[in-house]
Enzyme design. Structure first.
Site, mmCIF file in Angstrom:
data_model
loop_
_atom_site.group_PDB
_atom_site.id
_atom_site.type_symbol
_atom_site.label_atom_id
_atom_site.label_comp_id
_atom_site.label_asym_id
_atom_site.label_seq_id
_atom_site.Cartn_x
_atom_site.Cartn_y
_atom_site.Cartn_z
ATOM 1 N N ASP A 30 0.854 -1.193 0.000
ATOM 2 C CA ASP A 30 0.000 0.000 0.000
ATOM 3 C C ASP A 30 0.893 1.247 0.000
ATOM 4 O O ASP A 30 1.871 1.334 0.738
ATOM 5 C CB ASP A 30 -0.917 -0.001 1.226
ATOM 6 C CG ASP A 30 -2.064 0.996 1.083
ATOM 7 O OD1 ASP A 30 -3.226 0.538 0.993
ATOM 8 O OD2 ASP A 30 -1.799 2.212 1.061
ATOM 9 N N ASN A 85 -12.941 -2.993 2.839
ATOM 10 C CA ASN A 85 -13.911 -1.899 2.878
ATOM 11 C C ASN A 85 -14.869 -2.075 1.714
ATOM 12 O O ASN A 85 -14.435 -2.187 0.564
ATOM 13 C CB ASN A 85 -13.184 -0.552 2.784
ATOM 14 C CG ASN A 85 -12.259 -0.316 3.966
ATOM 15 O OD1 ASN A 85 -12.547 -0.742 5.078
ATOM 16 N ND2 ASN A 85 -11.143 0.353 3.717
ATOM 17 N N GLN A 92 -14.304 2.757 1.450
ATOM 18 C CA GLN A 92 -13.692 2.275 0.215
ATOM 19 C C GLN A 92 -13.465 3.461 -0.708
ATOM 20 O O GLN A 92 -14.380 4.273 -0.929
ATOM 21 C CB GLN A 92 -14.577 1.227 -0.484
ATOM 22 C CG GLN A 92 -13.891 0.630 -1.715
ATOM 23 C CD GLN A 92 -14.688 -0.491 -2.380
ATOM 24 O OE1 GLN A 92 -15.803 -0.818 -1.966
ATOM 25 N NE2 GLN A 92 -14.117 -1.073 -3.416
ATOM 26 N N VAL A 94 -11.074 2.990 -3.632
ATOM 27 C CA VAL A 94 -10.729 2.433 -4.946
ATOM 28 C C VAL A 94 -11.715 1.300 -5.225
ATOM 29 O O VAL A 94 -11.766 0.315 -4.464
ATOM 30 C CB VAL A 94 -9.274 1.909 -4.978
ATOM 31 C CG1 VAL A 94 -8.956 1.342 -6.357
ATOM 32 C CG2 VAL A 94 -8.285 3.022 -4.630
ATOM 33 N N HIS A 98 -10.361 -5.258 -3.015
ATOM 34 C CA HIS A 98 -9.025 -5.483 -2.473
ATOM 35 C C HIS A 98 -9.119 -5.882 -1.008
ATOM 36 O O HIS A 98 -9.974 -5.391 -0.270
ATOM 37 C CB HIS A 98 -8.130 -4.255 -2.637
ATOM 38 C CG HIS A 98 -8.740 -2.969 -2.177
ATOM 39 N ND1 HIS A 98 -9.682 -2.281 -2.923
ATOM 40 C CD2 HIS A 98 -8.557 -2.234 -1.048
ATOM 41 C CE1 HIS A 98 -10.031 -1.187 -2.275
ATOM 42 N NE2 HIS A 98 -9.375 -1.130 -1.121
ATOM 43 N N HIS A 100 -7.064 -5.640 2.379
ATOM 44 C CA HIS A 100 -5.929 -5.042 3.076
ATOM 45 C C HIS A 100 -5.341 -6.088 4.016
ATOM 46 O O HIS A 100 -6.082 -6.769 4.735
ATOM 47 C CB HIS A 100 -6.378 -3.871 3.954
ATOM 48 C CG HIS A 100 -6.881 -2.665 3.229
ATOM 49 N ND1 HIS A 100 -6.091 -1.561 2.998
ATOM 50 C CD2 HIS A 100 -8.097 -2.371 2.703
ATOM 51 C CE1 HIS A 100 -6.810 -0.633 2.364
ATOM 52 N NE2 HIS A 100 -8.023 -1.087 2.187
HETATM 53 P P1 AMP Z 1 -9.770 1.575 0.323
HETATM 54 O O1 AMP Z 1 -9.917 2.841 1.125
HETATM 55 O O2 AMP Z 1 -10.183 0.345 1.082
HETATM 56 O O3 AMP Z 1 -10.432 1.682 -1.032
HETATM 57 O O4 AMP Z 1 -8.225 1.375 0.116
HETATM 58 C C1 AMP Z 1 -7.529 1.834 -1.000
HETATM 59 C C2 AMP Z 1 -6.068 1.733 -0.664
HETATM 60 O O5 AMP Z 1 -5.338 1.829 -1.859
HETATM 61 C C3 AMP Z 1 -5.567 2.818 0.272
HETATM 62 O O6 AMP Z 1 -5.022 2.208 1.436
HETATM 63 C C4 AMP Z 1 -4.512 3.545 -0.556
HETATM 64 O O7 AMP Z 1 -3.416 3.966 0.209
HETATM 65 C C5 AMP Z 1 -4.135 2.475 -1.567
HETATM 66 N N1 AMP Z 1 -3.609 2.978 -2.815
HETATM 67 C C6 AMP Z 1 -4.123 3.948 -3.604
HETATM 68 N N2 AMP Z 1 -3.372 4.121 -4.702
HETATM 69 C C7 AMP Z 1 -2.344 3.231 -4.608
HETATM 70 C C8 AMP Z 1 -1.233 2.927 -5.427
HETATM 71 N N3 AMP Z 1 -1.000 3.567 -6.582
HETATM 72 N N4 AMP Z 1 -0.379 1.960 -5.026
HETATM 73 C C9 AMP Z 1 -0.590 1.313 -3.856
HETATM 74 N N5 AMP Z 1 -1.634 1.546 -3.046
HETATM 75 C C10 AMP Z 1 -2.503 2.507 -3.412
#
Ligand code: AMP
Length: 112
Positions: A30, A85, A92, A94, A98, A100
């Site tokens: 991450d 999430n 959430q 992205v 995924h 974590h």
């Molecule tokens: P969520 O809030 O559950 O959607 O988590 C998305 C996660 O993606 C967050 O912890 C971000 O820090 C991580 N994230 C976003 N962009 C990138 C990236 N380019 N490379 C690695 N992690 C990322």
């Protein structure tokens, strides 16, 4: 599903610190770690969120958990936390499913 930052990582359009890959999934660090070890396990199939998964994704979802546990071990973690999430109201950001995986510090319960 529209393209996300994670589909760009799968397609190698943007860089990531990839620590595991097979034909079904990818694990990478991450970019904004919330623990000394924090990586994400994502399916290559673009499922926006867990609640969009279907019966046909059963084996894939199990695979993601097995890979999460295996890579956690490879990263030296004995105790770790998994977090998924689902939806903006659950933080959430992205919209590509995924898992974590966080470790290397104590975790409280219940989570915030
Ligand atoms: P969520 O809030 O559950 O959607 O988590 C998305 C996660 O993606 C967050 O912890 C971000 O820090 C991580 N994230 C976003 N962009 C990138 C990236 N380019 N490379 C690695 N992690 C990322």
């Amino acid at each position: 599903m529209s393209e996300t930052i994670f589909s760009k990582i799968i397609d190698r359009e943007i860089p990531a610190d990839i620590i595991y890959e097979d034909d079904l999934c990818l694990a990478f660090k991450d970019v904004n770690p919330q623990a000394p070890t924090h990586f994400l396990v994502i399916p290559k199939k673009p499922i926006p969120k867990l609640s969009d998964a279907e019966q046909g994704d059963k084996a894939l979802l199990g695979h993601l958990l097995l890979v999460a546990g295996q890579v956690a071990g490879e990263q030296g973690l004995e105790d770790f936390r998994l977090n998924v999430n689902n939806g903006a109201g659950a933080s959430q950001t992205v919209f590509h499913l995924h898992v974590h995986v966080l470790g290397g510090r104590p975790f409280s319960w219940p989570p915030g």
